[in-house]
Design a protein around this motif. Structure first.
Motif, PDB file in Angstrom:
ATOM      1  N   SER A   3      -9.175  -0.992  -8.502  1.00  0.00           N
ATOM      2  CA  SER A   3      -8.500   0.297  -8.664  1.00  0.00           C
ATOM      3  C   SER A   3      -7.109   0.347  -8.038  1.00  0.00           C
ATOM      4  N   CYS A   4      -6.741  -0.626  -7.259  1.00  0.00           N
ATOM      5  CA  CYS A   4      -5.465  -0.579  -6.534  1.00  0.00           C
ATOM      6  C   CYS A   4      -4.289  -0.725  -7.513  1.00  0.00           C
ATOM      7  N   PRO A   5      -3.468   0.328  -7.663  1.00  0.00           N
ATOM      8  CA  PRO A   5      -2.384   0.278  -8.644  1.00  0.00           C
ATOM      9  C   PRO A   5      -1.213  -0.622  -8.235  1.00  0.00           C
ATOM     10  N   THR A   6      -1.122  -0.959  -6.962  1.00  0.00           N
ATOM     11  CA  THR A   6       0.009  -1.780  -6.515  1.00  0.00           C
ATOM     12  C   THR A   6      -0.405  -3.205  -6.158  1.00  0.00           C
ATOM     13  N   GLU A  58      -3.526   6.785   7.840  1.00  0.00           N
ATOM     14  CA  GLU A  58      -2.115   7.145   7.688  1.00  0.00           C
ATOM     15  C   GLU A  58      -1.454   7.255   9.050  1.00  0.00           C
ATOM     16  N   THR A 102       0.746   3.325   5.754  1.00  0.00           N
ATOM     17  CA  THR A 102      -0.669   3.588   5.522  1.00  0.00           C
ATOM     18  C   THR A 102      -1.364   2.242   5.488  1.00  0.00           C
ATOM     19  N   CYS A 105       0.840  -1.199   0.000  1.00  0.00           N
ATOM     20  CA  CYS A 105       0.000   0.000   0.000  1.00  0.00           C
ATOM     21  C   CYS A 105       0.875   1.249   0.000  1.00  0.00           C
ATOM     22  N   ILE A 106       0.604   2.157  -0.957  1.00  0.00           N
ATOM     23  CA  ILE A 106       1.346   3.411  -1.047  1.00  0.00           C
ATOM     24  C   ILE A 106       0.508   4.599  -0.570  1.00  0.00           C
ATOM     25  N   GLY A 107      -0.678   4.313  -0.061  1.00  0.00           N
ATOM     26  CA  GLY A 107      -1.534   5.377   0.482  1.00  0.00           C
ATOM     27  C   GLY A 107      -2.099   6.312  -0.566  1.00  0.00           C
ATOM     28  N   CYS A 108      -2.302   5.843  -1.774  1.00  0.00           N
ATOM     29  CA  CYS A 108      -2.782   6.709  -2.859  1.00  0.00           C
ATOM     30  C   CYS A 108      -4.280   6.988  -2.759  1.00  0.00           C
ATOM     31  N   ARG A 109      -4.983   6.206  -1.999  1.00  0.00           N
ATOM     32  CA  ARG A 109      -6.432   6.354  -1.789  1.00  0.00           C
ATOM     33  C   ARG A 109      -7.276   6.060  -3.029  1.00  0.00           C
ATOM     34  N   ALA A 110      -6.703   5.393  -4.007  1.00  0.00           N
ATOM     35  CA  ALA A 110      -7.486   5.014  -5.191  1.00  0.00           C
ATOM     36  C   ALA A 110      -8.652   4.112  -4.774  1.00  0.00           C
TER      37      ALA A 110
END
Length: 164
Positions: A123-126, A35, A41, A12-17
């Motif tokens: 939607s999670c990019p990672t 966060e 995050t 998780c990079i915390g992008c909130r997607a």
């Protein structure tokens, strides 16, 4: 064993997607990203517990388990008594202030009926969010690990030491 959303906190990079996708799907985000500055995050949603206390205390049957094992919600049966919010050990069910009824994640039941993944997972990019049965996901993870070891061996690399 039912399908659930599992979270790989390391990815998780915390992008909130996930929050944005959930809000677009349901009008309000049912997943939240917490966060902890300089630490991490953590996205968090309903855990769809095997022994769900929210489901057990609902006096009207508004909460029920659907065919896939998700703890689903029938807004027409909810009286807004807040018992589910009190019983949930994670404090997940939230009241819809406009309609005075509860609201919670149902793992995007409409999307699942169409064969799609829950919006947050899609939607999670990672790929920090995974949807499936725990044994399937663990098996995939183990298979990926073994594949990387085989590839490393084929390239003539020494096997790295892994701490488990």
């Amino acid at each position: 064993m039912s399908k659930k959303i599992f979270i790989d906190f390391k990815r998780c990079i915390g992008c909130r997607a996930c929050e944005v996708a959930c809000e677009m799907e349901h009008g309000e985000a049912r997943i939240r990203v917490f966060e902890f500055p300089d630490l991490t995050t953590i996205p968090f949603n309903c855990r769809h517990c095997e022994k769900a206390p929210c489901l057990e205390v609902c006096p009207t049957g508004a909460l029920y388990r659907d065919q896939d094992g998700a703890v689903a919600f029938d807004p027409l049966k909810c009286i807004g008594c807040l018992m589910c919010a009190v019983a949930c050990p994670f404090g997940v069910p939230k009241i819809d202030e406009v309609n005075k009824i509860m609201d919670k994640c149902d793992l995007c039941s409409e999307r699942r009926a169409e064969g799609k993944l829950p919006a947050c997972v899609s939607s999670c990019p990672t790929e920090a969010l995974k949807f499936g049965e725990i044994n399937e996901l663990l098996w995939d993870r183990e298979g990926s690990f073994v594949s990387r070891l085989k590839e490393a061996r084929e390239r003539g690399e020494k096997e790295p030491i892994y701490l488990l």
